[in-house]
Structures are given as structure tokens and as C-alpha cells.
Design a protein around this motif. Structure first.
Motif, PDB file in Angstrom:
ATOM      1  N   GLN A 249      30.983  46.648 -17.688  1.00 47.71           N
ATOM      2  CA  GLN A 249      30.343  46.082 -16.508  1.00 47.71           C
ATOM      3  C   GLN A 249      30.907  44.702 -16.177  1.00 47.71           C
ATOM      4  O   GLN A 249      31.140  44.376 -15.006  1.00 47.71           O
ATOM      5  CB  GLN A 249      28.834  45.992 -16.737  1.00 47.71           C
ATOM      6  N   ILE A 250      31.112  43.876 -17.196  1.00 50.09           N
ATOM      7  CA  ILE A 250      31.685  42.545 -16.969  1.00 50.09           C
ATOM      8  C   ILE A 250      33.074  42.664 -16.357  1.00 50.09           C
ATOM      9  O   ILE A 250      33.446  41.889 -15.469  1.00 50.09           O
ATOM     10  CB  ILE A 250      31.715  41.746 -18.280  1.00 50.09           C
ATOM     11  N   SER A 251      33.835  43.650 -16.794  1.00 51.17           N
ATOM     12  CA  SER A 251      35.207  43.802 -16.293  1.00 51.17           C
ATOM     13  C   SER A 251      35.245  44.258 -14.846  1.00 51.17           C
ATOM     14  O   SER A 251      36.270  44.100 -14.176  1.00 51.17           O
ATOM     15  CB  SER A 251      35.978  44.795 -17.166  1.00 51.17           C
TER      16      SER A 251
ATOM     17  N   THR B  91      19.530  44.785 -16.194  1.00 50.60           N
ATOM     18  CA  THR B  91      18.537  45.612 -15.503  1.00 50.60           C
ATOM     19  C   THR B  91      19.142  46.905 -14.958  1.00 50.60           C
ATOM     20  O   THR B  91      18.441  47.706 -14.346  1.00 50.60           O
ATOM     21  CB  THR B  91      17.890  44.848 -14.337  1.00 50.60           C
ATOM     22  N   GLY B  92      20.437  47.092 -15.181  1.00 54.29           N
ATOM     23  CA  GLY B  92      21.085  48.325 -14.758  1.00 54.29           C
ATOM     24  C   GLY B  92      21.497  48.372 -13.306  1.00 54.29           C
ATOM     25  O   GLY B  92      21.968  49.404 -12.832  1.00 54.29           O
ATOM     26  N   LEU B  93      21.358  47.259 -12.582  1.00 50.05           N
ATOM     27  CA  LEU B  93      21.684  47.268 -11.154  1.00 50.05           C
ATOM     28  C   LEU B  93      23.144  47.633 -10.923  1.00 50.05           C
ATOM     29  O   LEU B  93      23.458  48.437 -10.044  1.00 50.05           O
ATOM     30  CB  LEU B  93      21.367  45.902 -10.535  1.00 50.05           C
ATOM     31  N   THR B  94      24.037  47.055 -11.698  1.00 53.89           N
ATOM     32  CA  THR B  94      25.456  47.327 -11.485  1.00 53.89           C
ATOM     33  C   THR B  94      25.821  48.759 -11.848  1.00 53.89           C
ATOM     34  O   THR B  94      26.850  49.266 -11.393  1.00 53.89           O
ATOM     35  CB  THR B  94      26.311  46.340 -12.292  1.00 53.89           C
ATOM     36  N   GLN B  95      24.990  49.416 -12.658  1.00 51.46           N
ATOM     37  CA  GLN B  95      25.227  50.831 -12.971  1.00 51.46           C
ATOM     38  C   GLN B  95      24.648  51.733 -11.887  1.00 51.46           C
ATOM     39  O   GLN B  95      25.244  52.760 -11.548  1.00 51.46           O
ATOM     40  CB  GLN B  95      24.593  51.167 -14.324  1.00 51.46           C
ATOM     41  N   ARG B  96      23.490  51.366 -11.355  1.00 53.36           N
ATOM     42  CA  ARG B  96      22.837  52.212 -10.347  1.00 53.36           C
ATOM     43  C   ARG B  96      23.567  52.188  -9.011  1.00 53.36           C
ATOM     44  O   ARG B  96      23.466  53.145  -8.230  1.00 53.36           O
ATOM     45  CB  ARG B  96      21.385  51.757 -10.125  1.00 53.36           C
ATOM     46  N   TYR B  97      24.271  51.118  -8.742  1.00 48.91           N
ATOM     47  CA  TYR B  97      24.911  50.962  -7.436  1.00 48.91           C
ATOM     48  C   TYR B  97      26.411  50.702  -7.596  1.00 48.91           C
ATOM     49  O   TYR B  97      26.918  49.625  -7.277  1.00 48.91           O
ATOM     50  CB  TYR B  97      24.230  49.835  -6.650  1.00 48.91           C
ATOM     51  N   PRO B  98      27.145  51.699  -8.084  1.00 45.20           N
ATOM     52  CA  PRO B  98      28.577  51.502  -8.341  1.00 45.20           C
ATOM     53  C   PRO B  98      29.406  51.325  -7.076  1.00 45.20           C
ATOM     54  O   PRO B  98      30.560  50.899  -7.150  1.00 45.20           O
ATOM     55  CB  PRO B  98      28.973  52.783  -9.086  1.00 45.20           C
TER      56      PRO B  98
ATOM     57  N   ARG C 287      23.436  33.509 -14.823  1.00 42.23           N
ATOM     58  CA  ARG C 287      22.111  34.110 -14.922  1.00 42.23           C
ATOM     59  C   ARG C 287      21.989  35.337 -14.022  1.00 42.23           C
ATOM     60  O   ARG C 287      21.466  36.382 -14.431  1.00 42.23           O
ATOM     61  CB  ARG C 287      21.046  33.072 -14.556  1.00 42.23           C
ATOM     62  N   ALA C 288      22.459  35.200 -12.791  1.00 42.40           N
ATOM     63  CA  ALA C 288      22.358  36.314 -11.850  1.00 42.40           C
ATOM     64  C   ALA C 288      23.188  37.503 -12.319  1.00 42.40           C
ATOM     65  O   ALA C 288      22.710  38.648 -12.312  1.00 42.40           O
ATOM     66  CB  ALA C 288      22.815  35.861 -10.460  1.00 42.40           C
ATOM     67  N   ALA C 289      24.419  37.258 -12.715  1.00 39.53           N
ATOM     68  CA  ALA C 289      25.293  38.356 -13.152  1.00 39.53           C
ATOM     69  C   ALA C 289      24.720  39.047 -14.380  1.00 39.53           C
ATOM     70  O   ALA C 289      24.736  40.286 -14.478  1.00 39.53           O
ATOM     71  CB  ALA C 289      26.691  37.815 -13.444  1.00 39.53           C
ATOM     72  N   THR C 290      24.198  38.275 -15.318  1.00 41.03           N
ATOM     73  CA  THR C 290      23.630  38.858 -16.526  1.00 41.03           C
ATOM     74  C   THR C 290      22.426  39.727 -16.203  1.00 41.03           C
ATOM     75  O   THR C 290      22.291  40.847 -16.709  1.00 41.03           O
ATOM     76  CB  THR C 290      23.235  37.748 -17.517  1.00 41.03           C
TER      77      THR C 290
END
Length: 377
Positions: free
Chosen positions: A293-295, A239-246, A231-234
Motif C-alpha cells: 500500500q505504501i508503494s 482502515t482499508g480505504l486504499t484497498q477498498r478504492y483501488p 497521519r492521513a496516509a496511515t
């Protein structure tokens, strides 16, 4: 912070995000024949010899912290009896299982069972205790800082102190605090601070509140922990968090929970009717973007040292994104007591000796430069 804002498009309860998890898992058995054939289980091979493993999923319970947990009724953690811990016991465990060093972290519930100054003081105590271990046993221990969540200003202050002053190796965050998952905009200031420092962040599942989970006679660590990581990872992705904070490198506990298995289902969400209901202001991810993103997550082997789990991870990322984890001392009852002194013999069903050396030694050290310098690679 308690609960979530009903007006927010990010409002996501534990039950709603993956509320039909059992049915979802049954329906998500997608075919990935090419990846599966590449990751097919191998005949068990010999593991490398010697003290080479670097453990990125290992816990510690400093004396005052453990006493506080018991005082507040935490006789079990995720349904597992709250264990004893000491540096001496940890080193004996490492010596037996060929573990060169452990990056220690506080498990669920972190310090979130406390509030205000009590939470701040306990986080500072745990992190200072860890920093002392780095001074006295620098070749055997690293550490991820615990933060006084969900107090975001206090958490930022403690993260800055732990990373910039104590020089710990990263931070540990739970999948959710007070029912609010990582990915919620309330965490943005903290994520910005961690991104600025290119922090390594270990995401560990949290116990599900009693009113938000099925009334099953099973401890949380068996299944619910894996679902909460998912749930957290999804939510961090959609929400774009993993894109905003690379700059943040996220390690997901227990092989990413069920994320590798449901990766296709998650990827196609924006192409379904959900695409038309996507909250305004959020990037609508494409299939390729979600796969990317998953990778990029790092997946640890804790309680997941099997060909089934590792084949699923290899189907969504490269071997360079898999790191070793023991989950000790919470895994003590499940560890094999064999003459081989191998804490995860199932890894040899899918990895040869060179691959195991990569997963159990090289990959972890690449992510933690301070620890790498301390142990001399």
C-alpha cells in the motif's frame, strides 16, 4: 461535522494518532542497507534542458478567494504569509524555471473556513476559475478541484461537476477536516464517487488546530504539515480505504511527509500488542500488504528536492511513483535564484538526467491524461 464520534473505532484525534511524533521519529530509525545503497546520493549531474517540467504541486489563489481568506483572518497559511497570485506571475515563474505546465490546486484551508452555501459557492468559483484557465491557457495549466468539505453530499456534487462537466484533472483533499482524518468512514460516500471516476487525488496537509499541537515557535509548514500528511496516509491504509478504492490514485505532498521514514514501524503495527486491539470489522494488514500500500502512493518533490528525502522515497516505492512539485507560490522564498534556472537542483544529487526527465515530466503526465493531451507530451 465537528469533532469525532467517541463511540466509533475509527475515532482518531490529531494528538492521539501520532501524538508522540518526535519520540517516534527518533525511535523509528530502522536500517534498510540494501535500499539505501541503491539510492545512495550521486555526484550532482546535469539536469535536462528546456521547458519540460510538469508541476503537480502548485497552488493558485483566485482574486475573490484570496480576498475572502484575508477577510476571514487568514493572513498566513501554515505560518507563511498569504501570497499574491496571478496567471501572469505563474507563467513567468514557469518560464524562468523550465516548467511546461502546472496542475493548480487550492492550498490549506481549502474552503473549509466557510460553511453551507458560502463554502459551496466559493468552491464552485475556484473550480470555474480553474476551468477558464484551462480554456485560455490550456498548454500551461491543469487543475485539481477544491471541494466544500466536510459537507460530504455537497462535496460529492462538486466533485461530479468538476470532473464530469468542467473536466478538471483531479481533486485536492486536505489531510483532515475539523480534526477528522481521511480514512474515517464518514468520507466513504465521497471516496466511492471518486473511485468510480478513477480520480487522481492530491492529498495536502492541513494546519493543526492550536489546541492540538505543541506550543512551538515554528510555522506549521516546517514540520507539522509533514506529520499531518503521515497521519492521513496511515489512517487511509489501516482502515482499508486504499484497498477498498483501488481506482483512486493518491499523491502525497512533500515526499509523503514522514511516511517513508516510518514505513517499517507502520508495517509492523499489527504484529505488536496493537494487533490484539485492532477494531472489529477492519482488515488487519500484514507487513507485506502495508509495504504494498505504501508503494502505491505517489510522492511529490515539493520542498523535498534532496537526496535524503528522495532516497527515503525510493526505499518504499519505485521511481515511477515520484512526481515533480514546486509548491509555488508558497515556496517562492526558498527557490534558488541561479543561472541554471533549476527549481530543485538537489534532485541531481540522486537522479541523472534521464531519471529527472521521468520524475519531472513523464510520471506526472501519465497520471493526468487530459493535461498530457493538451501539452502534447
Amino acid at each position: 461535522m465537528t469533532g469525532t464520534d467517541s463511540r466509533s473505532p475509527f475515532r482518531t484525534s490529531r494528538r492521539r494518532l501520532f501524538g508522540t511524533t518526535a519520540a517516534g521519529l527518533a525511535a523509528a530509525a530502522v536500517a534498510i542497507p540494501a535500499a539505501a545503497s541503491q539510492a545512495a546520493p550521486l555526484r550532482r549531474r546535469q539536469a535536462p534542458a528546456g521547458m519540460y517540467r510538469i508541476d503537480l504541486h502548485a497552488h493558485f489563489l483566485p482574486p475573490d478567494y484570496r480576498a475572502s481568506l484575508l477577510e476571514h483572518g487568514y493572513l498566513t497559511i501554515g505560518g507563511y504569509p498569504t501570497p499574491d497570485w496571478s496567471p501572469e506571475a505563474a507563467i513567468a515563474f514557469m518560464d524562468y524555471y523550465g516548467i511546461q505546465a502546472q496542475a493548480l490546486s487550492v492550498s490549506d484551508p481549502g474552503v473549509s473556513y466557510l460553511r453551507g452555501k458560502d463554502a459551496n459557492d466559493m468552491a464552485r468559483y475556484c473550480n470555474s476559475y480553474a476551468a477558464n484557465l484551462l480554456e485560455t491557457h490550456g498548454t500551461r495549466f491543469g487543475a485539481f478541484a477544491v471541494l466544500p468539505m466536510p459537507d460530504i453530499p455537497a462535496a460529492i456534487d462538486e466533485a461530479i461537476h468538476a470532473l464530469d462537466t468542467l473536466h478538471l484533472d483531479g481533486v485536492v483533499l486536505l489531510s483532515a477536516y475539523d480534526g477528522v482524518y481521511l480514512g474515517d468512514p464518514r468520507y466513504e460516500p465521497l471516496m466511492a464517487a471518486l473511485n468510480q471516476r478513477k480520480a487522481f487525488v492530491f492529498v495536502h496537509p492541513a494546519s493543526i488546530p492550536a489546541g492540538s499541537k505543541p506550543a512551538l515557535p515554528l510555522p506549521d509548514f516546517l514540520e507539522e504539515f509533514t506529520f499531518d500528511t503521515t497521519r492521513a496516509a496511515t489512517l487511509m491504509m489501516v482502515t482499508g480505504l486504499t484497498q477498498r478504492y483501488p481506482g483512486i490514485r493518491f499523491q502525497l505532498a512533500h515526499a509523503g511527509g514522514t511516511l517513508p521514514f516510518v514505513s517499517h514501524r507502520v508495517s509492523v503495527a499489527s504484529q505488536t500488542v496493537l494487533g490484539g486491539l485492532w477494531p472489529r470489522g477492519l482488515p488487519k494488514p500484514s507487513v507485506l500488504d502495508m509495504k504494498n500500500q505504501i508503494s502505491r502512493f505517489y510522492y511529490d518533490t515539493a520542498l523535498s528536492g534532496s537526496s535524503a528525502a528522495m532516497a527515503s522515497v525510493l526505499a518504499v516505492t519505485g521511481r515511477d511513483h515520484i512526481v515533480f512539485g514546486s509548491d509555488w507560490p508558497f515556496s517562492a522564498a526558498t527557490l534558488p535564484q541561479t543561472g541554471t534556472h533549476d527549481p530543485a537542483p538537489g534532485l541531481s544529487d540522486i537522479f541523472d538526467a534521464d531519471a529527472r526527465m521521468e520524475v519531472e515530466h513523464h510520471n506526472p503526465l501519465r497520471q493526468l491524461p487530459r493535461l498530457s493531451a493538451a501539452v502534447g507530451r
